[in-house]
Design a protein around this motif. Structure first.
Motif: not given
Lengths: 326, 245
Positions: A2-15
């Motif tokens: 699945k393609w990850l949007s910038d918001q999702v990338v930021d959310q995952l990064r925060a994890n």
């Protein structure tokens, strides 16, 4: 995939940085600060229902023995029970393998932020004396801080002053801790858990020249750092923030504390504090030889009340004699 | 190439660079596949945007680049002391483009190289979402695409791991919480509990566990995408440090 949007990338990064506190009594609340190798989280102690500060290493497998160093910091803090040193409650390893250290959560502001509130030079000097207390205490217990700076000094809501971040702290030979200029490193220094005996450790602008060179630090290195903190603090209270506008004795105290040659500095933090106290009491300081005029002015300031009383008495006496003759 | 997930083809070498230079053909092949899986999309998108190539030319160039990487020991010229692996790969791709532009007759579709299976259709669809913003430069864009690739592959690892372990509810809770596009409709723990018929404490525990495993998957994937332990450590710290906002 699945393609990850910038918001999702930021959310995952925060994890990623989130400490895994499963199996512990702590619950992460928010990130307070982060350094080069670790982050400090505000957490809740779910047993005692109080807020604590959790220092958690970024990685579980630091190549340079960071885990051992953090545990060493906790051990050093535990051995230094002083109201000016942030107490450590706990230390250990999280489920994800990262080492943590649980400390008292100190609300307030760093000296870096607090200097703006300082109203006068004497207020600033009294603050420096408060910083000197835990530092001198640590030295008396054979521990050097090695990274004293405004950002590592906290002023609490009740005016309490705490010296923080003992991550570069180092144990030294207790017998020579108070006086010897280039200090012999304790045999334990070679142990892998101790921070490096030599190598550049500290913060530019506040670390001593010998630290910048990568030479061994001594209590006089902390004297230098305290002198630099003093100069930084005084500069903010000086007219037009100009250090040069401060009284000469004060500049000399800073100059002696920050002498490039460790042998020319105050031999201990206590000696530096004593000179600051003497200045506050309008007594001569060891760092500055005053001339006759300066001495007279100082004495007049120091004994202003007595001088005024004597002058008033003499004036009244004169008036009395004058009127008595008439 | 989408199927290449390092969990299925674990590298025995600690450093991907050492694995690429291995005498063992299987080890070398696995390492190159890992690099290709991680970097082909960022390279393809970079070529499309940086050099304004049309889709067909960018596909040919990407194919040739990774075919050379696999067949012609491209990485032999990489010196880990001079920069990061991904910067080296991007520079090599740029050089390949410039070389082929100068030598126009060599810019041929397909070429003589063997074909690398790459899903360009997906990459094209993704490109539509990730247009170069005015604030970005090409380097930043490439870095962001590498990060996206890292997380996408780490999620694949997590899915494989949870699939094997039968922890699909953990995965579903984690994905529902973290992969929501619209931050306004971000579910609360209570909403997750209701949605998955779990207690709120279970949601906390599931998320905590999945977060820990995801973190490990990211670090494992990052290790496969970096050339040396030093680069891995520096990249991991940079990645973790960026959460301090």
């Amino acid at each position: 995939m699945k393609w990850l949007s910038d918001q999702v990338v930021d959310q995952l990064r925060a994890n990623l940085g989130f400490p895994d506190l499963s199996g512990t009594r702590y619950r992460a609340v928010r990130l307070l600060a982060r350094g080069g190798m670790a982050a400090v989280w505000l957490a809740e102690d779910t047993v005692l229902h109080r807020q604590v500060a959790l220092k958690v290493l970024d990685l579980a497998d630091g190549k340079d023995d960071l885990a051992a160093r953090l545990l060493r910091e906790a051990e050093i803090l535990a051995s230094l029970e002083h109201p000016g040193i942030v107490p450590v409650h706990d230390a250990g390893t999280l489920a994800d393998g990262r080492v943590f250290c649980c400390m008292k959560y100190v609300q307030g502001e760093t000296l870096e932020q607090h200097v703006r509130r300082l109203g006068s030079t004497s207020e600033a000097l009294r603050l420096i004396l408060r910083i000197a207390e835990p530092l001198a205490f640590a030295h008396s217990h054979g521990v050097l801080h090695r990274d004293l700076k405004p950002g590592n000094t906290m002023i609490g809501p009740f005016g309490e002053v705490l010296v923080m971040d003992w991550g570069l702290a180092k144990r030294i030979e207790l017998a020579s801790a108070a006086t010897a200029p280039p200090l012999a490193i304790h045999p334990e220094a070679g142990h892998s858990t101790n921070p490096p005996a030599t190598g550049v450790v500290g913060t530019p602008g506040f670390m001593s020249p010998e630290q910048e060179r990568g030479d061994a630090a001594s209590p006089r290195s902390d004297v230098f750092s305290l002198g630099a903190v003093m100069a930084f603090t005084l500069a903010h209270t000086a007219p037009k923030n100009a250090f040069r506008s401060l009284p000469r004795p004060l500049r000399s105290i800073c100059g002696k504390a920050m002498a490039a040659n460790p042998a020319l500095r105050y031999e201990s933090v206590e000696a530096l504090a004593a000179d600051i106290s003497r200045y506050l009491e309008q007594m001569p300081v060891s760092a500055y030889r005053e001339n006759v005029l300066e001495r007279s002015v100082r004495l007049m300031h120091r004994h202003a009340t007595a001088i005024v009383l004597v002058l008033a008495y003499l004036f009244m006496r004169g008036l009395f004699i004058l009127f008595a003759k008439r | 190439m989408e199927e290449v997930v390092a969990d299925k083809f674990p590298l025995t070498r600690h450093s991907i660079l050492a694995a690429v230079q291995s005498d063992d053909p299987a080890e070398k092949s696995r390492a190159l596949e890992t690099i290709t899986a991680a970097y082909w999309k960022p390279i393809y998108k970079h070529l499309r945007l940086r050099w304004e190539l049309n889709s067909a030319d960018a596909q040919d160039l990407t194919q040739e680049f990774f075919a050379r990487l696999i067949e012609k020991d491209f990485l032999a010229g990489y010196d880990s002391g001079k920069g990061r692996l991904r910067t080296f790969l991007r520079t090599c791709a740029d050089r390949l483009f410039l070389k082929q532009s100068r030598d126009a007759h060599r810019l041929k579709r397909g070429g003589d190289n063997s074909h690398v299976e790459l899903d360009f259709e997906t990459a094209e669809r993704e490109l539509a979402h990730t247009a170069l913003s005015s604030a970005d430069n090409f380097e930043q864009y490439f870095e962001r695409e590498c990060l996206r690739s890292l997380f996408a592959l780490a999620l694949e690892r997590l899915r494989s791991k949870y699939d094997v372990a039968g922890k699909l509810v953990y995965l579903a809770v984690f994905e529902r919480y973290n992969l929501t596009e619209d931050q306004d409709s971000h579910p609360t723990y209570a909403q997750l509990a209701a949605e998955f018929h779990l207690s709120p404490s279970d949601v906390t525990n599931y998320l905590s566990s999945a977060r820990r495993d995801f973190r490990q998957c990211v670090l494992d994937q990052l290790r496969d995408m970096t050339a040396t332990e030093e680069e891995f450590q520096a990249e991991a710290r940079a990645l973790l440090g960026a959460t301090a906002k």
